[in-house]
Design an enzyme around this catalytic site. Sequence first.
Site, PDB file in Angstrom:
ATOM      1  N   SER A  34      43.816  47.846  36.703  1.00  0.00           N
ATOM      2  CA  SER A  34      44.444  47.569  38.003  1.00  0.00           C
ATOM      3  C   SER A  34      44.575  48.784  38.902  1.00  0.00           C
ATOM      4  CB  SER A  34      45.822  46.931  37.798  1.00  0.00           C
ATOM      5  OG  SER A  34      45.693  45.550  37.541  1.00  0.00           O
ATOM      6  N   LYS A  74      43.286  48.440  42.402  1.00  0.00           N
ATOM      7  CA  LYS A  74      44.060  47.989  43.559  1.00  0.00           C
ATOM      8  C   LYS A  74      44.396  49.124  44.522  1.00  0.00           C
ATOM      9  CE  LYS A  74      46.013  43.931  41.226  1.00  0.00           C
ATOM     10  NZ  LYS A  74      45.586  44.067  39.817  1.00  0.00           N
ATOM     11  N   SER A 132      51.498  44.312  40.586  1.00  0.00           N
ATOM     12  CA  SER A 132      50.076  44.193  40.264  1.00  0.00           C
ATOM     13  C   SER A 132      49.565  42.762  40.337  1.00  0.00           C
ATOM     14  CB  SER A 132      49.806  44.774  38.866  1.00  0.00           C
ATOM     15  OG  SER A 132      48.462  45.183  38.745  1.00  0.00           O
TER      16      SER A 132
END
Length: 262
Positions: free
Chosen positions: A34, A37, A97
């Site tokens: 993640s 992101k 997230s």
Amino acid sequence: MPSPRPPVSSITLDAGSFAVIHQENADLQRPPASLTKLMIAYAAYEQVASGAAAWEMPVTVAAEDVHAVADDETRMGLVPGETVTLGRLLQGMLVVSGNDAALVLARHLHGSQAAYLQHMNALARRLGLGSTWFASVSGITTPRHVSSARDMAVLAGRLLADHPQVLAITAQPAFAHGTFSRSNQNALLADEGVDGLKTGYTRAAGFCLAATARRPIAGHAQPVRLITVVLGSEDREARDARVRRHLASGFAALAGDTVAEA
């Protein structure tokens, strides 16, 4: 038998100069989970800065983006058909997230996930992220979706340099949307000067963290900000301990002291 996990990758940068203070396997290509992101956030900030989008812009959540998120993935609790602002999606993506938020952002800003991936990869080339290729918007395990600790640290540095207001989001201890509520998984936010940035985990990537802290340093007129990235740690506790150790050593090195690293 499954292949052994690559060694842990890590790097610490001075956020102001991008000078490398520590590195270990920093250019090893591996899944960034993640931490992906961070690029979505950078792209979104760029579009808002250009006037092509606005944080108050209403976004209607498509059912297919909600249903595309598997039960074992993180989410911010979006409901098909509801309307949320672009800024709210950014918060849900960065604080907890939310993979649903990432998919909705991608569709809204570029029409489709495929188009957004093209934009993310073009930005990666522009920022000089030579070890990075994005094949997943959210960071889930996907063939050819790779980066490196160095690239993620440089991306974090550019995000902070160009859009420092992101820290007001990444420092938030928790996030709630409708009936959904979850704590920020960055346990280092309780540490001195830590105000971001992003955690990550998949089975393939291991435990990952891009952390940043700003602390006063003897001999420096202004507090100094460091960025530490760890990719591929064996568990959350080991990951956090590595980041804390590298940050402590980095600040000590800038002050002319020494801290032994295990």
